[in-house]
Design a protein around this motif. Sequence first.
Motif, PDB file in Angstrom:
ATOM      1  N   VAL A 105      -8.785   6.618 -18.956  1.00 31.34           N
ATOM      2  CA  VAL A 105      -8.809   5.956 -17.553  1.00 31.34           C
ATOM      3  C   VAL A 105      -7.736   6.781 -16.690  1.00 31.34           C
ATOM      4  CG1 VAL A 105      -8.597   4.363 -15.921  1.00 31.34           C
ATOM      5  CG2 VAL A 105      -8.915   3.930 -18.176  1.00 31.34           C
ATOM      6  N   ARG A 106      -8.449   7.467 -15.722  1.00 35.57           N
ATOM      7  CA  ARG A 106      -8.550   8.913 -15.428  1.00 35.57           C
ATOM      8  C   ARG A 106      -8.432   9.194 -13.227  1.00 35.57           C
ATOM      9  NH1 ARG A 106     -10.338  11.870 -19.373  1.00 35.57           N
ATOM     10  NH2 ARG A 106      -8.713  12.391 -21.277  1.00 35.57           N
ATOM     11  N   HIS A 107      -9.083   7.737 -12.645  1.00 37.68           N
ATOM     12  CA  HIS A 107      -8.984   8.082 -11.821  1.00 37.68           C
ATOM     13  C   HIS A 107      -9.339   6.055 -11.476  1.00 37.68           C
ATOM     14  CE1 HIS A 107     -11.137  11.394 -11.407  1.00 37.68           C
ATOM     15  NE2 HIS A 107     -12.143  11.374 -12.188  1.00 37.68           N
ATOM     16  N   GLY A 108      -7.966   6.082  -9.682  1.00 41.15           N
ATOM     17  CA  GLY A 108      -7.488   4.799  -9.658  1.00 41.15           C
ATOM     18  C   GLY A 108      -8.050   4.885  -7.896  1.00 41.15           C
ATOM     19  N   VAL A 109      -8.172   3.643  -7.819  1.00 44.55           N
ATOM     20  CA  VAL A 109      -7.510   2.930  -6.215  1.00 44.55           C
ATOM     21  C   VAL A 109      -6.787   2.148  -6.586  1.00 44.55           C
ATOM     22  CG1 VAL A 109      -9.074   1.456  -4.365  1.00 44.55           C
ATOM     23  CG2 VAL A 109     -10.452   3.099  -6.082  1.00 44.55           C
ATOM     24  N   ARG A 110      -6.005   2.144  -5.053  1.00 47.89           N
ATOM     25  CA  ARG A 110      -4.956   1.225  -4.848  1.00 47.89           C
ATOM     26  C   ARG A 110      -5.179   0.872  -3.800  1.00 47.89           C
ATOM     27  NH1 ARG A 110       1.177   2.907  -4.758  1.00 47.89           N
ATOM     28  NH2 ARG A 110       1.223   2.129  -6.165  1.00 47.89           N
ATOM     29  N   LEU A 111      -4.793  -1.426  -3.916  1.00 49.73           N
ATOM     30  CA  LEU A 111      -5.010  -1.941  -2.563  1.00 49.73           C
ATOM     31  C   LEU A 111      -4.135  -2.422  -1.845  1.00 49.73           C
ATOM     32  CD1 LEU A 111      -8.186  -4.242  -4.377  1.00 49.73           C
ATOM     33  CD2 LEU A 111      -8.685  -2.202  -2.510  1.00 49.73           C
ATOM     34  N   GLU A 112      -4.108  -2.621  -1.042  1.00 52.02           N
ATOM     35  CA  GLU A 112      -2.698  -3.435  -0.331  1.00 52.02           C
ATOM     36  C   GLU A 112      -3.628  -4.408   0.847  1.00 52.02           C
ATOM     37  OE1 GLU A 112       0.665  -1.320   1.270  1.00 52.02           O
ATOM     38  OE2 GLU A 112       0.402   0.009  -0.819  1.00 52.02           O
ATOM     39  N   GLY A 144      -5.770  -6.144   0.831  1.00 52.66           N
ATOM     40  CA  GLY A 144      -7.653  -6.450   0.488  1.00 52.66           C
ATOM     41  C   GLY A 144      -8.289  -5.027   1.263  1.00 52.66           C
ATOM     42  N   ARG A 145      -7.327  -4.088   1.533  1.00 55.13           N
ATOM     43  CA  ARG A 145      -7.566  -2.912   2.138  1.00 55.13           C
ATOM     44  C   ARG A 145      -7.832  -1.475   0.791  1.00 55.13           C
ATOM     45  NH1 ARG A 145      -9.358  -2.572   7.017  1.00 55.13           N
ATOM     46  NH2 ARG A 145      -9.321  -4.335   8.658  1.00 55.13           N
ATOM     47  N   VAL A 146      -8.341  -0.605   0.530  1.00 51.68           N
ATOM     48  CA  VAL A 146      -7.824   0.914   0.017  1.00 51.68           C
ATOM     49  C   VAL A 146      -6.616   1.715   0.674  1.00 51.68           C
ATOM     50  CG1 VAL A 146      -8.582   2.568  -0.993  1.00 51.68           C
ATOM     51  CG2 VAL A 146     -10.021   0.463  -1.511  1.00 51.68           C
ATOM     52  N   THR A 147      -5.858   1.667  -0.034  1.00 48.28           N
ATOM     53  CA  THR A 147      -4.858   2.514   0.925  1.00 48.28           C
ATOM     54  C   THR A 147      -4.710   4.002   0.005  1.00 48.28           C
ATOM     55  OG1 THR A 147      -2.763   1.537  -0.537  1.00 48.28           O
ATOM     56  CG2 THR A 147      -4.035   0.765   1.463  1.00 48.28           C
ATOM     57  N   TRP A 148      -5.032   4.173  -1.463  1.00 52.24           N
ATOM     58  CA  TRP A 148      -5.001   5.662  -2.196  1.00 52.24           C
ATOM     59  C   TRP A 148      -6.416   5.203  -3.032  1.00 52.24           C
ATOM     60  CZ3 TRP A 148      -5.057   6.525  -6.702  1.00 52.24           C
ATOM     61  CH2 TRP A 148      -4.789   8.102  -7.560  1.00 52.24           C
ATOM     62  N   ARG A 149      -6.995   6.668  -2.858  1.00 53.76           N
ATOM     63  CA  ARG A 149      -7.687   6.531  -4.289  1.00 53.76           C
ATOM     64  C   ARG A 149      -8.035   7.535  -5.020  1.00 53.76           C
ATOM     65  NH1 ARG A 149     -13.459   5.721  -1.534  1.00 53.76           N
ATOM     66  NH2 ARG A 149     -13.403   7.617   0.120  1.00 53.76           N
ATOM     67  N   GLY A 150      -7.733   7.787  -6.493  1.00 51.05           N
ATOM     68  CA  GLY A 150      -7.689   9.562  -6.533  1.00 51.05           C
ATOM     69  C   GLY A 150      -7.430   9.457  -8.215  1.00 51.05           C
ATOM     70  N   THR A 151      -6.540  11.032  -8.872  1.00 49.67           N
ATOM     71  CA  THR A 151      -6.489  10.908 -10.002  1.00 49.67           C
ATOM     72  C   THR A 151      -5.391   9.865  -9.934  1.00 49.67           C
ATOM     73  OG1 THR A 151      -7.810  12.930  -9.751  1.00 49.67           O
ATOM     74  CG2 THR A 151      -6.448  12.423 -11.752  1.00 49.67           C
TER      75      THR A 151
END
Length: 199
Positions: A176-183, A185-192
């Motif tokens: 699993v190489r891609h990710g999204v970070r939530l804080e 309830g909002r997306v604060t980061w997405r990428g590899t």
Amino acid sequence: HLALLGANGAGKTTLSKLLRGEIAPALGGTVHWFGQVQTPLWERQQRIGLVSSDTDARHRVEATGFTIVASGYSGSVGWHAALGDVQTKCVHDLLKQLGIQQLETRDVRFISQGELRKLLIARSLVTAPDVLILDEAFDYLDATSRNALFDTLEGLSAQTTFIVISHRRDEVPDWVRHGVRLEAGRVTWRGTLSDLEFC
């Protein structure tokens, strides 16, 4: 495949329920399921599987491991409709692939939490879903069991898209190489994932 990351309370589980259609988006929001805005709830939940701590509690019933896995065909708890030969073989194959064939005749009330999780992952895979959400699904598994399960799931990753919800790096498979970070309830980061430091 995607890792959905964030601390407790970040909104990861809420987002997973939104993806399955268990809750509605906020006023003005829309969700597209497989290119459609309107799809029947049963279809969404058949095509998008989920394993979470909530499913653990519901399936701690008087039933065998075979019944738990086979119940995935009907979306039932603790029982299953009559199976055809192909369906029965699929259940046996999944039990073997996940290394839990010894649980086939065991009463799930008396197995470990980690063993139950493996049965529930097999249950979610029995209908070959398009997407499988694994919400902290690798809790209760030691490193050896977890890595063996990662290898098995990688073999299934060509036909099923996995969304792995976690806040720990060792609970996200390397494939699993891609990710999204939530804080909050909002997306604060997405990428590899290789570019992200885990909390």
